[in-house]
Enzyme design. Structure first.
Site, mmCIF file in Angstrom:
data_model
loop_
_atom_site.group_PDB
_atom_site.id
_atom_site.type_symbol
_atom_site.label_atom_id
_atom_site.label_comp_id
_atom_site.label_asym_id
_atom_site.label_seq_id
_atom_site.Cartn_x
_atom_site.Cartn_y
_atom_site.Cartn_z
ATOM 1 N N HIS A 211 0.818 -1.215 0.000
ATOM 2 C CA HIS A 211 0.000 0.000 0.000
ATOM 3 C C HIS A 211 0.855 1.269 0.000
ATOM 4 C CE1 HIS A 211 -4.156 0.725 -0.216
ATOM 5 N NE2 HIS A 211 -4.475 0.885 1.052
ATOM 6 N N ASN B 264 -6.880 6.138 4.372
ATOM 7 C CA ASN B 264 -8.308 6.359 4.152
ATOM 8 C C ASN B 264 -8.752 7.810 4.331
ATOM 9 O OD1 ASN B 264 -8.197 3.620 3.884
ATOM 10 N ND2 ASN B 264 -9.667 3.148 5.498
ATOM 11 N N ASP C 99 -0.707 2.690 -5.291
ATOM 12 C CA ASP C 99 -0.685 1.265 -5.624
ATOM 13 C C ASP C 99 -1.967 0.880 -6.340
ATOM 14 O OD1 ASP C 99 -1.720 1.890 -2.855
ATOM 15 O OD2 ASP C 99 -2.467 -0.166 -3.064
ATOM 16 N N ASN D 69 -9.315 3.126 -1.186
ATOM 17 C CA ASN D 69 -9.875 4.046 -0.195
ATOM 18 C C ASN D 69 -9.180 5.405 -0.164
ATOM 19 O OD1 ASN D 69 -11.914 2.320 0.675
ATOM 20 N ND2 ASN D 69 -10.572 1.319 2.171
#
Length: 218
Positions: free
Chosen positions: A28, A76, A101, A122
């Protein structure tokens, strides 16, 4: 009071990821790692901008000012940091590139996108929500598909040793593509990258031939 950046060309390159050593090498955080690679290459260091909830580094390149950002809001909530920053510095959306990513792209390959949905990411959902638009440039870096694995667990995994070898090259290529945007514009770079996906070694040669990696003045 806002600070105006309109008198010259400014680019905001945002690397998405999660802060802290726990997440530093996870799938991530490939956006974070790309922004870090660019800052290192330009010889600049990140500093905390509390008003924006981000780490920011600035450099000059080809008469443009580069703003490199690492949101520290966690993935997020990335949109909060970006919205705060562009409002304060009055940066136009057309000069923003978000590096992130992407599981829909083969590992270590790249694609540009200038608008559209978040694809389940997100961080992008947060950005589109806070900017109230999905029209902004993204540099998508493939991290491989989880297949039967849980997606949330997969993106928070570290890359394997074998993957890291290829990823190191991919991050350098992504870094250089960002500099090419400053020189050539998003449309031209996007058309070249999205139309042809040569091997990593071929991409490295092509990019090295086409970009002047001169150190910026400070």
């Amino acid at each position: 009071m806002a600070f105006s950046c309109l008198e010259s060309t400014h680019y905001l390159f945002v690397g998405l990821g999660n802060p802290g050593p726990r997440y530093a090498m996870t799938r991530h955080n490939v956006g974070y790692r790309t922004a870090n690679a660019l800052a290192s290459h330009m010889g600049v260091a990140f500093k905390e901008e509390k008003r924006c909830q981000a780490l920011v580094a600035k450099a000059k390149y080809k008469m443009a000012t580069l703003h490199l950002m690492l949101p520290v809001t966690f993935m997020n909530l990335s949109g909060i940091a970006i919205k705060n920053y562009i409002d304060f510095y009055q940066l136009p959306l057309k000069e923003i590139v978000v590096i992130h990513d992407d599981i829909a792209i083969p590992f270590s390959q790249m694609r540009f996108k200038t608008m559209g949905g978040a694809g389940g990411h997100n961080g992008l959902k947060s950005i589109s929500h806070h900017l109230q638009t999905d029209v902004y440039t993204r540099l998508r870096i493939g991290i491989g598909h989880p297949r039967d694995k849980n997606l949330a667990e997969y993106v928070l995994e570290n890359f394997s040793e074998e993957e890291e070898e290829s990823l190191t090259t991919a991050i350098v290529l992504a870094r250089d593509l960002l500099l090419r945007i400053v020189e050539e514009g998003v449309s031209k770079v996007m058309s070249q990258v999205n139309c042809v996906l040569p091997s990593s070694s071929q991409k490295k040669i092509e990019i090295e031939k086409s970009i002047d990696l001169t150190k910026p003045f400070k």
